[in-house]
Design a protein around this motif. Structure first.
Motif, mmCIF file in Angstrom:
data_model
loop_
_atom_site.group_PDB
_atom_site.id
_atom_site.type_symbol
_atom_site.label_atom_id
_atom_site.label_comp_id
_atom_site.label_asym_id
_atom_site.label_seq_id
_atom_site.Cartn_x
_atom_site.Cartn_y
_atom_site.Cartn_z
ATOM 1 N N ALA A 112 -6.759 1.266 6.738
ATOM 2 C CA ALA A 112 -5.916 0.067 6.820
ATOM 3 C C ALA A 112 -4.494 0.433 7.220
ATOM 4 O O ALA A 112 -3.850 -0.280 8.007
ATOM 5 C CB ALA A 112 -5.929 -0.667 5.481
ATOM 6 N N LEU A 113 -3.979 1.556 6.721
ATOM 7 C CA LEU A 113 -2.649 2.019 7.127
ATOM 8 C C LEU A 113 -2.644 2.407 8.602
ATOM 9 O O LEU A 113 -1.664 2.167 9.316
ATOM 10 C CB LEU A 113 -2.221 3.202 6.264
ATOM 11 N N GLY A 114 -3.737 3.012 9.067
ATOM 12 C CA GLY A 114 -3.837 3.316 10.492
ATOM 13 C C GLY A 114 -3.756 2.062 11.335
ATOM 14 O O GLY A 114 -3.071 2.026 12.367
ATOM 15 N N GLU A 115 -4.443 1.014 10.895
ATOM 16 C CA GLU A 115 -4.384 -0.259 11.622
ATOM 17 C C GLU A 115 -2.979 -0.853 11.575
ATOM 18 O O GLU A 115 -2.484 -1.406 12.566
ATOM 19 C CB GLU A 115 -5.375 -1.254 11.007
ATOM 20 N N TRP A 116 -2.321 -0.743 10.422
ATOM 21 C CA TRP A 116 -0.989 -1.324 10.281
ATOM 22 C C TRP A 116 -0.002 -0.696 11.263
ATOM 23 O O TRP A 116 0.768 -1.393 11.927
ATOM 24 C CB TRP A 116 -0.495 -1.150 8.851
ATOM 25 N N GLY A 144 3.475 -4.213 4.806
ATOM 26 C CA GLY A 144 3.730 -2.782 4.818
ATOM 27 C C GLY A 144 3.295 -2.038 3.588
ATOM 28 O O GLY A 144 3.399 -0.805 3.538
ATOM 29 N N HIS A 145 2.772 -2.753 2.569
ATOM 30 C CA HIS A 145 2.406 -2.118 1.317
ATOM 31 C C HIS A 145 0.887 -2.060 1.181
ATOM 32 O O HIS A 145 0.227 -3.110 1.123
ATOM 33 C CB HIS A 145 2.995 -2.878 0.131
ATOM 34 N N PRO A 146 0.286 -0.873 1.115
ATOM 35 C CA PRO A 146 -1.154 -0.778 0.893
ATOM 36 C C PRO A 146 -1.496 -1.133 -0.549
ATOM 37 O O PRO A 146 -0.767 -0.759 -1.483
ATOM 38 C CB PRO A 146 -1.457 0.705 1.180
ATOM 39 N N LEU A 147 -2.577 -1.874 -0.741
ATOM 40 C CA LEU A 147 -3.018 -2.253 -2.078
ATOM 41 C C LEU A 147 -4.032 -1.219 -2.555
ATOM 42 O O LEU A 147 -5.145 -1.148 -2.042
ATOM 43 C CB LEU A 147 -3.632 -3.652 -2.059
ATOM 44 N N ARG A 148 -3.633 -0.422 -3.547
ATOM 45 C CA ARG A 148 -4.475 0.686 -4.002
ATOM 46 C C ARG A 148 -5.200 0.385 -5.317
ATOM 47 O O ARG A 148 -6.210 0.994 -5.606
ATOM 48 C CB ARG A 148 -3.623 1.951 -4.179
ATOM 49 N N GLY A 149 -4.686 -0.510 -6.126
ATOM 50 C CA GLY A 149 -5.308 -0.800 -7.404
ATOM 51 C C GLY A 149 -4.791 0.092 -8.516
ATOM 52 O O GLY A 149 -4.076 1.061 -8.288
ATOM 53 N N GLU A 150 -5.175 -0.244 -9.745
ATOM 54 C CA GLU A 150 -4.693 0.445 -10.938
ATOM 55 C C GLU A 150 -4.964 1.944 -10.887
ATOM 56 O O GLU A 150 -4.110 2.750 -11.230
ATOM 57 C CB GLU A 150 -5.358 -0.157 -12.181
ATOM 58 N N SER A 151 -6.167 2.327 -10.490
ATOM 59 C CA SER A 151 -6.519 3.749 -10.426
ATOM 60 C C SER A 151 -6.868 4.164 -9.007
ATOM 61 O O SER A 151 -7.653 5.089 -8.804
ATOM 62 C CB SER A 151 -7.686 4.051 -11.374
ATOM 63 N N ALA A 152 -6.260 3.479 -8.015
ATOM 64 C CA ALA A 152 -6.420 3.808 -6.595
ATOM 65 C C ALA A 152 -7.869 3.726 -6.143
ATOM 66 O O ALA A 152 -8.297 4.461 -5.254
ATOM 67 C CB ALA A 152 -5.841 5.195 -6.301
ATOM 68 N N GLN A 153 -8.635 2.808 -6.723
ATOM 69 C CA GLN A 153 -10.033 2.641 -6.329
ATOM 70 C C GLN A 153 -10.275 1.333 -5.586
ATOM 71 O O GLN A 153 -11.415 0.934 -5.375
ATOM 72 C CB GLN A 153 -10.934 2.715 -7.569
ATOM 73 N N TYR A 311 0.882 9.500 6.177
ATOM 74 C CA TYR A 311 2.113 10.291 6.276
ATOM 75 C C TYR A 311 3.315 9.369 6.442
ATOM 76 O O TYR A 311 4.340 9.538 5.759
ATOM 77 C CB TYR A 311 2.013 11.261 7.451
ATOM 78 N N ARG A 312 3.211 8.396 7.325
ATOM 79 C CA ARG A 312 4.335 7.495 7.552
ATOM 80 C C ARG A 312 4.630 6.654 6.317
ATOM 81 O O ARG A 312 5.789 6.425 5.956
ATOM 82 C CB ARG A 312 4.057 6.601 8.757
ATOM 83 N N ASP A 313 3.579 6.205 5.635
ATOM 84 C CA ASP A 313 3.773 5.393 4.436
ATOM 85 C C ASP A 313 4.478 6.185 3.343
ATOM 86 O O ASP A 313 5.389 5.672 2.678
ATOM 87 C CB ASP A 313 2.401 4.913 3.942
ATOM 88 N N ARG A 314 4.092 7.436 3.169
ATOM 89 C CA ARG A 314 4.646 8.233 2.068
ATOM 90 C C ARG A 314 6.045 8.762 2.379
ATOM 91 O O ARG A 314 6.852 8.965 1.467
ATOM 92 C CB ARG A 314 3.728 9.418 1.774
#
Length: 332
Positions: A112-116, A144-153, A311-314
């Protein structure tokens, strides 16, 4: 200009190259079988080869399974053979051997970040990427914010139940979307329908004989039979289209995306059945404003673009957004 070693790791294939934050690949993309039981060693060996081309500034990795992005670990990795490998530490060996920062992300969120950053986003503020492969997964990026969830799942979209009264399931979830519509699920669903649906009981064709005997029976065989005019295959794919629309409709109602992109071999190789099938039935299941649908322009390299998007997001790297050039300037 930063040069980032990119790894798009899948259960089956292991892709790598060097990229820049604006989306250019500066070495040819290398593809080899994933060696799940020696993944750390395989990554270090390939990283050493990439380092020989030019000095690197970072390493970014898109990987399947449950990922601990902060620790740089893959917590659980499923192999195509059904083995479950636990706790694969990728960050420590890379830091020890190369003294480079490591950015690891689950492949669903990474895609999804690649698509963004590099896909068809244009002026949309929220997008969903869906991958129809062996299973079904995806990710959401909102402003611009990826939704990862409470435990990134987050992103286990294939486990949405689209048929809760069915006998079919995936990883314990009854009626899971991917039990019907993924590369692994389609042949199972078709065989189950031939066995249980009285309408097709006793039907006879080359395709149904293949299904009944389970000889060379795969998802591509279903699409080929439907294209050739087999009524049973066409009826199965029509129902699969409705299941896909139910899954996509649920995601649209939950996240209200402006754009939904589709990737993975099942979607990319069967655009008419998958994309057009969803569009045909979506009105039955979607309440919110209908998003734009498109196949991903990133193709089989979306894992690499996902790693670069991670990489760009972080790092907060700011570069031009748009479909990048993947032509390389250095032979790999």
């Amino acid at each position: 200009m930063a040069f980032v070693a990119l790894f798009g790791i899948g259960s089956t294939n292991f892709h790598s190259t060097i990229g820049t934050p604006n989306g250019d690949f500066v070495t040819d993309v290398s593809t080899e079988p994933t060696q799940a039981h020696r993944l750390e060693t395989q990554l270090l060996e390939r990283l050493e080869e990439l380092q020989s081309h030019r000095p690197l500034d970072a390493v970014a990795i898109s990987a399947p399974g449950l990922v601990d992005a902060e620790a740089g670990h893959i917590r659980k990795f499923d192999t195509p053979e059904g083995d479950l490998i636990e706790q694969i530490d990728l960050q420590t060996p890379i830091e020890d051997a190369f003294d480079l920062p490591v950015y690891l992300e689950n492949d669903c969120t990474a895609s999804a970040l690649g698509e963004w950053y590099f896909g068809r986003r244009e002026d949309h503020d929220s997008l969903i990427h869906l991958t129809f492969g062996t299973g079904i997964g995806g990710g959401v990026v909102d402003r611009g914010h990826p939704l990862r969830g409470e435990s990134a799942q987050a992103g286990e979209f294939g486990l949405l139940s689209v048929a809760p009264d069915s006998d079919l399931s995936s990883t314990g979830v009854t009626g899971a979307w991917e039990a019907f519509c993924s590369g692994r699920g389609i042949p199972r669903y078709v065989a189950h329908r031939l066995e249980t649906d009285e309408e097709w009981d006793g039907s006879e064709s080359a395709f149904t004989r293949t299904v009944a005997n389970e000889e060379g029976f795969t998802a591509p065989a279903v699409f080929e039979a439907a294209q050739a005019g087999d009524n049973f295959a066409q009826a199965c794919l029509e129902q699969i289209s409705r299941y896909n629309a139910a899954g996509v409709g649920a995601l649209c109602n939950a996240f209200n995306p402006g754009l939904v992109t589709l990737g993975g071999g099942v979607a990319l190789n069967n655009e008419e059945w998958i994309l057009e099938g969803i569009e045909c039935h979506l009105e039955e299941f979607c309440f919110v404003e209908r998003p734009t649908f498109a196949l991903s322009p990133l193709g089989e390299e979306i894992g690499l673009y996902g790693a670069l998007g991670t990489y760009r997001d972080r790092t907060g790297s700011q570069s031009a957004v748009g479909v990048p050039n993947s032509a390389s300037s250095t032979s790999d």
